[in-house]
Design a protein around this motif. Structure first.
Motif, PDB file in Angstrom:
ATOM      1  N   UNK A 190      10.974 -14.371  -7.802  1.00 15.05           N
ATOM      2  CA  UNK A 190      11.632 -13.660  -9.180  1.00 15.05           C
ATOM      3  C   UNK A 190      10.978 -12.660  -8.996  1.00 15.05           C
ATOM      4  N   UNK A 191      10.935 -11.889  -8.028  1.00 14.03           N
ATOM      5  CA  UNK A 191       9.852 -10.350  -8.347  1.00 14.03           C
ATOM      6  C   UNK A 191      10.479  -9.478  -7.741  1.00 14.03           C
ATOM      7  N   UNK A 192      10.577  -7.624  -8.129  1.00 13.25           N
ATOM      8  CA  UNK A 192      11.115  -7.078  -7.117  1.00 13.25           C
ATOM      9  C   UNK A 192      10.036  -6.007  -7.414  1.00 13.25           C
ATOM     10  N   UNK A 193      10.008  -5.253  -6.990  1.00 17.74           N
ATOM     11  CA  UNK A 193       9.677  -4.036  -6.817  1.00 17.74           C
ATOM     12  C   UNK A 193       7.958  -3.768  -7.208  1.00 17.74           C
ATOM     13  N   UNK A 194       7.481  -4.960  -5.742  1.00 21.43           N
ATOM     14  CA  UNK A 194       6.248  -5.071  -5.963  1.00 21.43           C
ATOM     15  C   UNK A 194       4.663  -3.805  -5.467  1.00 21.43           C
ATOM     16  N   UNK A 195       3.885  -3.748  -5.717  1.00 22.03           N
ATOM     17  CA  UNK A 195       3.297  -2.729  -5.159  1.00 22.03           C
ATOM     18  C   UNK A 195       1.630  -2.992  -5.488  1.00 22.03           C
ATOM     19  N   UNK A 196       1.015  -3.047  -4.366  1.00 25.45           N
ATOM     20  CA  UNK A 196      -0.364  -3.400  -4.346  1.00 25.45           C
ATOM     21  C   UNK A 196      -0.945  -2.275  -4.543  1.00 25.45           C
ATOM     22  N   UNK A 249      -9.522  -9.024 -10.551  1.00 22.18           N
ATOM     23  CA  UNK A 249      -9.368  -9.459  -8.875  1.00 22.18           C
ATOM     24  C   UNK A 249      -9.262  -7.935  -8.579  1.00 22.18           C
ATOM     25  N   UNK A 250      -8.424  -6.964  -8.977  1.00 20.57           N
ATOM     26  CA  UNK A 250      -8.184  -5.740  -8.284  1.00 20.57           C
ATOM     27  C   UNK A 250      -9.279  -5.009  -8.169  1.00 20.57           C
ATOM     28  N   UNK A 251      -9.811  -4.358  -9.189  1.00 22.04           N
ATOM     29  CA  UNK A 251     -10.667  -3.493  -9.556  1.00 22.04           C
ATOM     30  C   UNK A 251     -12.665  -4.344  -9.095  1.00 22.04           C
ATOM     31  N   UNK A 252     -12.552  -5.508  -8.881  1.00 28.00           N
ATOM     32  CA  UNK A 252     -13.540  -6.279  -7.899  1.00 28.00           C
ATOM     33  C   UNK A 252     -13.302  -5.809  -5.968  1.00 28.00           C
ATOM     34  N   UNK A 253     -11.928  -5.746  -5.453  1.00 28.24           N
ATOM     35  CA  UNK A 253     -11.569  -5.337  -4.656  1.00 28.24           C
ATOM     36  C   UNK A 253     -11.876  -3.591  -4.756  1.00 28.24           C
ATOM     37  N   UNK A 254     -11.172  -3.170  -5.331  1.00 25.85           N
ATOM     38  CA  UNK A 254     -11.833  -1.822  -5.237  1.00 25.85           C
ATOM     39  C   UNK A 254     -13.334  -1.477  -5.396  1.00 25.85           C
ATOM     40  N   UNK A 255     -14.564  -2.079  -5.904  1.00 25.64           N
ATOM     41  CA  UNK A 255     -15.344  -1.350  -6.218  1.00 25.64           C
ATOM     42  C   UNK A 255     -16.500  -2.258  -4.781  1.00 25.64           C
ATOM     43  N   UNK A 256     -15.091  -3.400  -4.646  1.00 27.59           N
ATOM     44  CA  UNK A 256     -16.021  -3.506  -3.032  1.00 27.59           C
ATOM     45  C   UNK A 256     -16.076  -2.995  -2.449  1.00 27.59           C
TER      46      UNK A 256
END
Length: 142
Positions: free
Chosen positions: A42-48, A127-134
């Protein structure tokens, strides 16, 4: 759809056209899950590759009590209009919006049309902030 047996059974299904986009389901024997669609189809233009920490630091958690709570119990949360500037899709409604209604005597009155927050929309940012901090901690410890 309603059911009282079996994990995952749907009490309510929400659809857009014919595609299911959400549900309220049984979770175990004593819980309820409120589900929204997240299927990749159901999604497009997925950006990580986006910076969550910068956005997260713009949020302003606060402590408050509800005006209608005579016990003045302190709560932790947000002011909807402040969240709306950072995560617009987490907030429903417009700051300071009013609505008309007809009271029991048939008179037109005005009342607050309160903004609402879907706190679950903040989870990906957290969650993304925790990943960045990690990742930063790993580099510093390296």
């Amino acid at each position: 759809t309603t059911s009282s047996a079996g994990n995952g059974n749907e009490f309510q299904t929400f659809r857009h056209n014919t595609t299911q986009i959400g549900s309220i389901t049984l979770s175990g024997t004593t819980g309820t899950s409120y589900n929204t669609s997240s299927d990749y189809r159901l999604k497009e233009n997925v950006d990580y590759a986006w910076n969550a920490t910068t956005r997260l630091k713009q949020l302003k958690p606060c402590r408050f009590n509800w005006i209608s709570d005579s016990s003045n119990t302190l709560e932790d949360g947000f002011l909807a209009h402040e969240v709306q500037t950072v995560v617009p899709n987490a907030v429903l409604g417009t700051k300071d919006q009013m609505e008309n209604y007809v009271d029991d005597e048939g008179e037109t009155q005005q009342r607050i049309k309160a903004q609402q927050i879907d706190h679950s929309k903040l989870v990906p940012l957290l969650v993304k902030t925790i990943q960045e901090l990690e990742a930063r901690i790993t580099v510093l410890e390296g």
